[in-house]
Scaffold this active site. Structure first.
Site, short mmCIF file in Angstrom:
data_model
loop_
_atom_site.label_atom_id
_atom_site.label_comp_id
_atom_site.label_asym_id
_atom_site.label_seq_id
_atom_site.Cartn_x
_atom_site.Cartn_y
_atom_site.Cartn_z
N SER A 128 37.40 104.20 97.76
CA SER A 128 36.14 104.66 97.28
C SER A 128 35.43 102.71 97.51
O SER A 128 35.86 102.11 97.18
CB SER A 128 34.87 104.84 95.95
OG SER A 128 34.49 104.62 95.77
N TYR A 155 36.31 105.16 86.02
CA TYR A 155 36.74 105.81 87.14
C TYR A 155 36.48 104.72 88.42
O TYR A 155 37.87 104.46 88.83
CB TYR A 155 35.91 106.54 87.51
CG TYR A 155 35.81 106.55 89.11
CD1 TYR A 155 36.73 107.79 90.11
CD2 TYR A 155 34.99 106.23 90.20
CE1 TYR A 155 36.19 108.06 91.02
CE2 TYR A 155 34.70 106.50 91.42
CZ TYR A 155 35.68 107.30 91.97
OH TYR A 155 35.93 107.41 93.47
N LYS A 159 40.54 103.00 90.90
CA LYS A 159 40.39 102.66 92.57
C LYS A 159 40.87 101.03 92.73
O LYS A 159 41.73 100.91 93.51
CB LYS A 159 38.83 103.26 93.05
CG LYS A 159 38.61 104.62 93.06
CD LYS A 159 39.47 105.44 93.81
CE LYS A 159 39.65 106.52 93.71
NZ LYS A 159 40.85 108.09 94.20
C1 UD1 Z 1 29.85 107.03 93.16
C2 UD1 Z 1 29.95 105.65 93.74
C3 UD1 Z 1 31.53 106.60 94.56
C4 UD1 Z 1 32.22 107.80 93.85
C5 UD1 Z 1 31.73 108.80 92.98
C6 UD1 Z 1 32.08 109.39 92.02
C7 UD1 Z 1 29.10 103.87 93.79
C8 UD1 Z 1 28.19 103.21 94.86
N1 UD1 Z 1 29.57 104.71 94.28
O1 UD1 Z 1 29.11 107.85 93.62
O2 UD1 Z 1 31.99 105.45 95.38
O3 UD1 Z 1 33.03 108.06 94.89
O4 UD1 Z 1 30.59 107.88 92.72
O5 UD1 Z 1 31.52 110.35 92.43
O6 UD1 Z 1 29.33 103.67 92.76
N2 UD1 Z 1 20.79 110.47 91.71
C9 UD1 Z 1 19.81 111.06 91.73
N3 UD1 Z 1 19.52 112.47 90.62
C10 UD1 Z 1 20.57 113.14 89.87
C11 UD1 Z 1 22.06 112.66 91.18
C12 UD1 Z 1 22.00 111.71 91.69
O7 UD1 Z 1 18.89 110.61 91.62
O8 UD1 Z 1 20.82 114.20 90.24
C13 UD1 Z 1 20.76 109.43 92.73
C14 UD1 Z 1 21.57 108.32 92.60
O9 UD1 Z 1 21.03 107.80 91.03
C15 UD1 Z 1 22.03 107.36 93.09
C16 UD1 Z 1 22.48 108.19 94.21
O10 UD1 Z 1 21.55 109.15 93.71
O11 UD1 Z 1 21.04 106.40 93.66
C17 UD1 Z 1 23.93 109.26 94.37
O12 UD1 Z 1 24.36 109.68 93.13
P1 UD1 Z 1 25.66 109.97 93.57
O13 UD1 Z 1 26.10 111.37 94.06
O14 UD1 Z 1 26.27 110.35 92.21
O15 UD1 Z 1 26.51 109.05 94.37
P2 UD1 Z 1 27.18 108.29 93.90
O16 UD1 Z 1 26.07 107.20 92.09
O17 UD1 Z 1 26.59 106.53 94.70
#
Ligand code: UD1
Length: 348
Positions: A128, A155, A159
């Site tokens: 990841s 988590y 990795k």
């Molecule tokens: C993270 C990890 C990724 C991992 C994944 C597992 C990082 C950069 N990425 O993904 O490697 O495989 O977790 O689950 O560490 N968001 C909102 N509202 C929501 C949900 C998410 O605003 O309801 C935003 C989050 O703040 C983030 C983006 O959407 O900025 C993506 O979030 P998400 O889909 O959870 O993935 P990551 O956190 O990037």
């Protein structure tokens, strides 16, 4: 000609199922091992519907050495393995660190122990972008040479630790082990048949499933976690990659180890899998709305703990060496996620 056999651990999961489809389409025989802790056997039926071929399936826990060994005794030699089987919820890993370390490390150690006892082994590891943490500004977009930062969650630690385990094991088994670690950015979307896709349990933690569940009315509104980051619109930036494109990269990695191993730099390689384009949370919402015509009600909420501000991939190493590119246009990806959500709603 004898078909090459690929073992896919976690093959009933989100990325595993899409990869199984691509492997079968490329002519590989696939054996799936999955404990169904976050999936169901129904996924195997659906893979069969897509490809016309049922992968051999074993319900077993890779963290249980004797159960896992028995499966491999029955299956016989495999030509390669792809190791997806792992827990992946960041928040849960903070609450249950031991469960994450035990499961994610033990499964990989067992796989390595079993496969390194054979004359030749080739393993693709599901890693990841989380291993990079928040890269320094000058390292964005991030390439494989960027320094790894201490992970924010257990988590993420698993990795990094798994990559260390692979590195040491690759060193110790120079002559009979090949490893490719694929560092995924943010996988999204679903197979265009809408037969397989992401199946979040309970309230989705990841952005796209929350977006599609809001679109269908299952959630009232989406929380945008923070709009005061140091990014153009203040929301976090990620690199969202279509799961079918991601799946194809696994096939390319397997082929490299099986057919072009003399071209490998040593016996372990790392590749970033992303599109090369960073999208903010607000851009994801507007791209989804544009592609589907469905409005997403959202509100700005506080930052989510542990989130990195911005990270997106420099995928040029994978483009050049694996001959792979994330080619699917974003609107198609968004449409696939929406079709999948609609399919789930009509099935329930
Ligand atoms: C993270 C990890 C990724 C991992 C994944 C597992 C990082 C950069 N990425 O993904 O490697 O495989 O977790 O689950 O560490 N968001 C909102 N509202 C929501 C949900 C998410 O605003 O309801 C935003 C989050 O703040 C983030 C983006 O959407 O900025 C993506 O979030 P998400 O889909 O959870 O993935 P990551 O956190 O990037």
């Amino acid at each position: 000609m004898k078909r090459l056999k690929v073992l896919v651990t976690g093959g009933a999961g989100y990325i595993g199922a899409h990869t199984t489809v691509e492997l079968q389409k490329s002519g590989f025989e696939v054996v799936v091992v999955d404990n169904l802790s976050n999936s169901s056997e129904d996924v195997i039926d659906r893979i069969e519907k897509i490809t016309g071929e049922r992968p051999r399936f074993f319900k077993a826990d890779c963290a249980d050495l004797s159960a896992f060994s028995k499966v491999l005794e029955e299956v016989g030699e495999v030509d390669a393995a792809i190791h997806f089987a792992a827990f992946k919820a960041v928040g849960e890993s903070v609450r249950e660190p031991l469960m994450y370390y035990r499961n994610n490390l033990q499964s990989l150690i067992n796989l390595l122990q079993i496969l390194t006892s054979s004359a030749k082994a080739a393993i693709v590891f599901s890693s990841s972008c989380t291993v990079y943490g928040q890269p320094d500004k000058e390292n964005l977009p991030v390439n494989e040479n960027a320094p790894l930062k201490k992970a924010e969650s257990p988590y993420g630690m698993t990795k990094q630790m798994c990559e260390d385990i692979l590195e040491d094991t690759a060193k110790a088994f120079k002559d009979n082990l090949k490893v490719i670690s694929l560092r995924y950015f943010n996988p999204i979307g679903a197979h265009d048949s809408a037969l397989i896709g992401e199946l979040p349990r309970g309230v989705p933690q990841n952005l796209l499933p929350f977006v599609t569940q809001t679109a269908i009315g299952k959630r009232e509104q989406l929380n945008v976690f923070g709009n005061d980051y140091n990014t153009p619109d203040g929301s976090c930036i990620r690199d969202y990659i279509y799961v079918c494109d991601l799946a194809k990269a696994h096939v390319a990695a397997i082929k490299r180890m099986l057919y072009e191993s003399e071209m490998m730099e040593g016996n372990i390689e790392y590749f970033n899998l992303g599109t090369g384009r960073g999208l903010s949370v607000l851009e994801v919402i507007s791209e989804f709305e544009k592609a589907t015509g469905v409005k997403i009600p959202y509100k700005i909420a506080p930052r989510r703990e542990g989130d990195v501000e911005q990270v997106w991939a420099d995928p040029s190493k994978a483009n050049k060496i694996l001959g792979w590119i994330a080619e699917t246009p974003l609107d198609e990806v968004m449409k696939s996620a929406w079709l999948w959500e609609q399919r789930l709603a009509s099935d329930s």
